[in-house]
Write an enzyme that holds these catalytic residues in place. Structure first.
Site, PDB file in Angstrom:
ATOM      1  N   LYS A  25      68.629 -68.004 -16.777  1.00  0.00           N
ATOM      2  CA  LYS A  25      68.507 -66.738 -17.503  1.00  0.00           C
ATOM      3  C   LYS A  25      67.033 -66.441 -17.657  1.00  0.00           C
ATOM      4  CE  LYS A  25      71.334 -63.733 -19.300  1.00  0.00           C
ATOM      5  NZ  LYS A  25      72.760 -63.504 -18.983  1.00  0.00           N
ATOM      6  N   ASP A  79      71.115 -57.731 -17.440  1.00  0.00           N
ATOM      7  CA  ASP A  79      71.745 -58.108 -18.707  1.00  0.00           C
ATOM      8  C   ASP A  79      71.358 -56.975 -19.669  1.00  0.00           C
ATOM      9  OD1 ASP A  79      73.126 -60.708 -19.988  1.00  0.00           O
ATOM     10  OD2 ASP A  79      71.752 -59.943 -21.484  1.00  0.00           O
TER      11      ASP A  79
HETATM   12  O1  2IT Z   1      75.693 -62.840 -18.674  1.00  0.00           O
HETATM   13  C1  2IT Z   1      75.910 -62.667 -17.462  1.00  0.00           C
HETATM   14  O2  2IT Z   1      76.747 -63.322 -16.862  1.00  0.00           O
HETATM   15  C2  2IT Z   1      75.128 -61.654 -16.768  1.00  0.00           C
HETATM   16  N1  2IT Z   1      74.297 -61.008 -17.392  1.00  0.00           N
HETATM   17  C3  2IT Z   1      75.316 -61.414 -15.302  1.00  0.00           C
HETATM   18  C4  2IT Z   1      74.543 -62.387 -14.495  1.00  0.00           C
HETATM   19  C5  2IT Z   1      74.561 -62.125 -13.018  1.00  0.00           C
HETATM   20  O3  2IT Z   1      73.891 -62.908 -12.320  1.00  0.00           O
HETATM   21  O4  2IT Z   1      75.214 -61.195 -12.554  1.00  0.00           O
END
Ligand code: 2IT
Length: 448
Positions: A126, A166
């Site tokens: 993340k 996100d």
């Molecule tokens: O919390 C999540 O799973 C997302 N924000 C999507 C992450 C993604 O790599 O699509």
């Protein structure tokens, strides 16, 4: 929690002091894993838990940019590469004023198990920044994104780490980020980031995927109890991309979402957010950084409740879609008092740990975010596949795959909890199933 887990939990608390969301997320996962750790004494010998709670890499960087007045601004940028045991690091970027290391680490830790649950080969990561996009011009956002990528590009790659969106990072930001990546590297490496526009390597159904997937999952839960979406009412929070996907899929399946919310309050639409006009209006609201959810109430002549959350409303299913810890003990009590039997987290870690336990004791089914919202990242992984074969699947094909993935996640969760004698426990099942695959891979690698 057994003695080994308690010991590791103490280390986590000490090493991550002040990072409350991260400590909370580890505690939540550990609660489900006691049976697994008891059954696998080899994990303790390999210090597997001590390793799995420690991010493989944390990148923390400066993001200087120039605002429209010509003033130099400085934000903090992060990328937490938590675990790549089963695939390249994968997870979104969050741009929000409250972002700090504790939120990045909790999201990356959750992402590791969520991504494992999808059954696809993706690790957990993340990133993001304390940059706040509200009220910023398009050019300010562009300059920020370009500066952010000027550092991030050296840490990512289609087989290394694949960011996405996100909160605060949508199609516009992804475009700016990928544009800068492409410029710096001189490569058309579309698999380096997901959530791209359709014209430059994006996948059909990615914008809808988190919301649609959540409803497909809830559909399986209802089927288990001999029920269906048709005719059901839903209270949801938020009004962004995820809430939009939930509202439109619920409407397609004959149910209705009757609440939407933001920080300022919630709206109650008794008729439901069911018409195309209302669903499209949600996108309009989102695109305009100065509008609030009250605009929906004004436009459609429905009541607005300032300063309140939608959790006292009597509906069949509650689905928080806004942010972490939006459902506290006080809210959980309101949900139970309203007679709601089905609770499905959509936002990551929507519920604080005590409230979650209370809901588990008082609802028929409690569905954890790392399973319910996994459709988003699952379609991101499908986007990576399409990029790598330089081919684009139709919307129907992606939607079908998404549906199947959500059914698999549900079935795997049910199976995992039952296998350890825990009965119908979707929270424990998701944690166990997600953990098992990562743990197996880490054991195979030796001490790394
Ligand atoms: O919390 C999540 O799973 C997302 N924000 C999507 C992450 C993604 O790599 O699509």
């Amino acid at each position: 929690m057994n003695e080994y887990m308690t010991r590791v939990m103490e280390i986590v608390k000490k090493r991550n002091e002040g990072e409350t969301e991260f400590i909370q997320s580890v505690e939540e996962v550990f609660k489900s894993l006691e049976v697994v750790i008891d059954a696998h004494p080899e994990y303790e010998k390999a210090s597997l838990l001590e390793r799995i709670v420690e991010p493989e890499r944390v990148i923390h960087f400066r993001v200087p940019w120039i605002d429209d007045e010509g003033k130099v601004q400085v934000n903090r940028g992060y990328r937490v590469q938590f675990n790549n045991a089963i695939g390249p690091y994968k997870g979104g970027l969050r741009f929000q004023h409250n972002v700090y290391l504790g939120i990045m680490k909790f999201l990356a830790f959750e992402q590791t198990f969520k991504n494992s649950l999808t059954g696809l080969p993706i690790g957990g990561a993340k990133g993001g920044s304390d940059f706040d996009p509200t009220g910023k011009s398009d050019f300010e956002i562009m300059r920020f994104c370009q500066s952010f990528m000027t550092e991030l590009y050296r840490h990512i790659g289609a087989d290394i780490d694949v960011p996405a969106g996100d909160i605060g990072v949508g199609a516009r930001e992804i475009g700016f980020l990928y544009g800068q990546y492409k410029r710096i590297t001189g490569q058309y490496e579309s698999g380096v980031i997901t959530g791209k526009g359709i014209s430059y390597g994006g996948s059909f159904v990615r914008p809808e995927a988190t919301g649609y997937g959540a409803v497909y999952y809830v559909n399986e839960v209802l089927r288990h109890f001999g029920e269906e979406i048709e005719g059901k009412t839903f209270a949801i929070s938020g009004y962004g991309n995820v809430a939009w996907g939930v509202a439109s899929k619920v409407a397609q399946l004959g149910g209705k979402v009757v609440t939407l919310s933001d920080m300022t309050g919630y709206v109650y639409d008794e008729e439901g957010v069911t018409t195309q006009e209302k669903i499209d209006y949600m996108l309009e609201l989102r695109a305009n950084t100065s509008s609030t959810i009250k605009d929906y109430a004004d436009k459609f002549g429905v009541p607005f409740f300032p300063g309140e959350k939608p959790w006292g409303v009597k509906v069949d299913i509650a689905m928080p879609c806004a942010t972490q810890n939006e459902v506290t003990m006080e809210d959980a009590k309101k949900i139970v008092d309203a007679g709601i039997k089905f609770y499905a987290e959509v936002s990551n870690m929507s519920t604080d740990n005590k409230a979650l336990e209370y809901l588990q004791n008082n609802c028929l089914a409690v569905c954890p975010s790392k399973a319910v919202n996994a459709g988003g990242v699952a379609v991101s992984a499908l986007e990576m596949t399409q990029d790598s074969i330089r081919y684009s699947w139709t919307a129907e094909k992606v939607d079908k795959k998404l549906h199947q993935i959500m059914v698999n996640i549900y079935n795997e969760s049910v199976r995992a909890a039952e296998a350890y004698g825990l009965g119908y426990d979707l929270v424990a099942g998701a944690n166990i199933a997600g953990f098992e695959k990562v743990a197996n891979a880490m054991m195979a690698y030796g001490i790394v």
